[in-house]
Motif scaffolding. Sequence first.
Motif, PDB file in Angstrom:
ATOM      1  N   ARG A  89       0.713  -1.266   0.071  1.00  0.00           N
ATOM      2  CA  ARG A  89      -0.084   0.119  -0.219  1.00  0.00           C
ATOM      3  C   ARG A  89       1.062   1.313   0.026  1.00  0.00           C
ATOM      4  NH1 ARG A  89      -5.174  -0.511   1.024  1.00  0.00           N
ATOM      5  NH2 ARG A  89      -5.166   1.658   2.130  1.00  0.00           N
ATOM      6  N   ASP A  91       1.174   5.653   1.075  1.00  0.00           N
ATOM      7  CA  ASP A  91       0.570   6.907   1.438  1.00  0.00           C
ATOM      8  C   ASP A  91      -0.420   7.821   0.434  1.00  0.00           C
ATOM      9  OD1 ASP A  91       2.173   6.328   3.830  1.00  0.00           O
ATOM     10  OD2 ASP A  91       3.710   7.473   3.054  1.00  0.00           O
ATOM     11  N   VAL A 115      -8.570   2.568  -4.505  1.00  0.00           N
ATOM     12  CA  VAL A 115      -8.977   2.312  -2.986  1.00  0.00           C
ATOM     13  C   VAL A 115      -8.198   1.162  -2.305  1.00  0.00           C
ATOM     14  CG1 VAL A 115     -10.918   3.279  -3.164  1.00  0.00           C
ATOM     15  CG2 VAL A 115     -11.158   0.959  -3.100  1.00  0.00           C
ATOM     16  N   ALA A 118      -4.437   2.808  -1.348  1.00  0.00           N
ATOM     17  CA  ALA A 118      -4.071   3.804  -0.560  1.00  0.00           C
ATOM     18  C   ALA A 118      -5.480   4.443   0.098  1.00  0.00           C
ATOM     19  CB  ALA A 118      -3.542   4.894  -1.201  1.00  0.00           C
ATOM     20  N   ASP A 119      -5.154   5.127   1.429  1.00  0.00           N
ATOM     21  CA  ASP A 119      -6.346   5.704   2.026  1.00  0.00           C
ATOM     22  C   ASP A 119      -6.445   7.175   1.650  1.00  0.00           C
ATOM     23  OD1 ASP A 119      -7.034   3.284   3.359  1.00  0.00           O
ATOM     24  OD2 ASP A 119      -5.822   3.963   5.188  1.00  0.00           O
ATOM     25  N   LEU A 120      -5.739   7.654   0.767  1.00  0.00           N
ATOM     26  CA  LEU A 120      -5.819   9.059   0.155  1.00  0.00           C
ATOM     27  C   LEU A 120      -5.356   9.124  -1.406  1.00  0.00           C
ATOM     28  CD1 LEU A 120      -6.229  11.846   0.788  1.00  0.00           C
ATOM     29  CD2 LEU A 120      -3.664  12.191   1.019  1.00  0.00           C
ATOM     30  N   ARG A 151     -17.362   2.967  -1.539  1.00  0.00           N
ATOM     31  CA  ARG A 151     -16.295   2.345  -1.048  1.00  0.00           C
ATOM     32  C   ARG A 151     -15.717   2.869   0.080  1.00  0.00           C
ATOM     33  NH1 ARG A 151     -17.491   1.679  -6.056  1.00  0.00           N
ATOM     34  NH2 ARG A 151     -16.954   0.061  -7.156  1.00  0.00           N
ATOM     35  N   PHE A 153     -15.012   6.162   0.943  1.00  0.00           N
ATOM     36  CA  PHE A 153     -14.285   7.410   0.760  1.00  0.00           C
ATOM     37  C   PHE A 153     -15.008   8.503   0.872  1.00  0.00           C
ATOM     38  CE2 PHE A 153     -11.155   4.210   0.264  1.00  0.00           C
ATOM     39  CZ  PHE A 153      -9.969   4.774   0.112  1.00  0.00           C
ATOM     40  N   ARG A 181     -10.847  10.730   0.760  1.00  0.00           N
ATOM     41  CA  ARG A 181     -10.242   9.869   1.894  1.00  0.00           C
ATOM     42  C   ARG A 181     -11.196   8.725   2.547  1.00  0.00           C
ATOM     43  NH1 ARG A 181      -9.527  15.683   2.371  1.00  0.00           N
ATOM     44  NH2 ARG A 181      -7.256  16.296   2.668  1.00  0.00           N
ATOM     45  N   ARG A 182     -10.584   7.666   2.871  1.00  0.00           N
ATOM     46  CA  ARG A 182     -11.234   6.800   3.638  1.00  0.00           C
ATOM     47  C   ARG A 182     -11.851   7.574   4.798  1.00  0.00           C
ATOM     48  NH1 ARG A 182     -11.055   1.471   2.869  1.00  0.00           N
ATOM     49  NH2 ARG A 182      -9.146   1.587   1.779  1.00  0.00           N
ATOM     50  N   SER A 183     -12.973   7.214   5.133  1.00  0.00           N
ATOM     51  CA  SER A 183     -13.836   8.076   6.204  1.00  0.00           C
ATOM     52  C   SER A 183     -15.145   7.215   6.472  1.00  0.00           C
ATOM     53  CB  SER A 183     -14.076   9.456   5.831  1.00  0.00           C
ATOM     54  OG  SER A 183     -15.046  10.000   6.810  1.00  0.00           O
TER      55      SER A 183
END
Length: 250
Positions: A89, A91, A115, A118-120, A151, A153, A181-183
């Motif tokens: 993964r 950043d 996705v 990365a989470d961003l 998903r 984000f 962003r994952r949220s």
Amino acid sequence: MTIAYHHDENLHSLVGAKAGMKHLLAEAGARSVLDVGCGTGTWLRAAQEAGVKEVMGVDGVAVEASVLHVREADRQVADLTKPWRCDRRFDLAVCLEVAEHLPLSSAPVLIDTLVAHADLICFSAACPDQPGENHINCQWPAWWQHLFNERGFACDDSLRWRWWNDEQIEPWYRQNAFLARRSPDAGEEARIPNVVHPAMLDHLIAGRQNAIFEDHRAQIENGALSLKSSLMLPLRAVLAKGRRYFTSHQ
């Protein structure tokens, strides 16, 4: 699937990538970057020059090593219409003006690829009527936002406004870019508005005119327009051009 795109005919500047990455890394603080649809690697090179140690790119089109801005080892070729995974993964993942070149049916596959790594994510894709080679799925940002929301984000266009007045960055990035962003609150954020950058107006007008021409051409070929209507189209175009000329010189 072979994507109809020629990197040697659609040049993207390293200057623009450096300026864009400067703004992006100021927010992300990334130490590793994945570029999905990396082209010749301009954004990866910009990340490296900004201090990012680990970069990887993947693209659907092979190019000569002599035109790459990164090592061959840092770039892979893969069919982006199908699931693609690497064993790590990052950043930050970027995917800039790539999605419009893939079929509508492949859009969820591309977002799944992003996705998974990365989470961003920094994402941009051509809007409706934006001209370009093999633009087959042009959508407004909110359309892509919905896929990211599904998903987990959340998306915002704060990056768009940080890039907006930077003339070193190509205008299509300044117009279309947003962050995902994952949220846990994905889907509750405001919808990303449809915005046209002033520097893109001529491009979009040209794209719309080309779309109208292609529509008329298809109608003529398929017999949907009468012979009289077909013969009148060139005359109407000349008259419209004349009206615009005299209006602008009054």
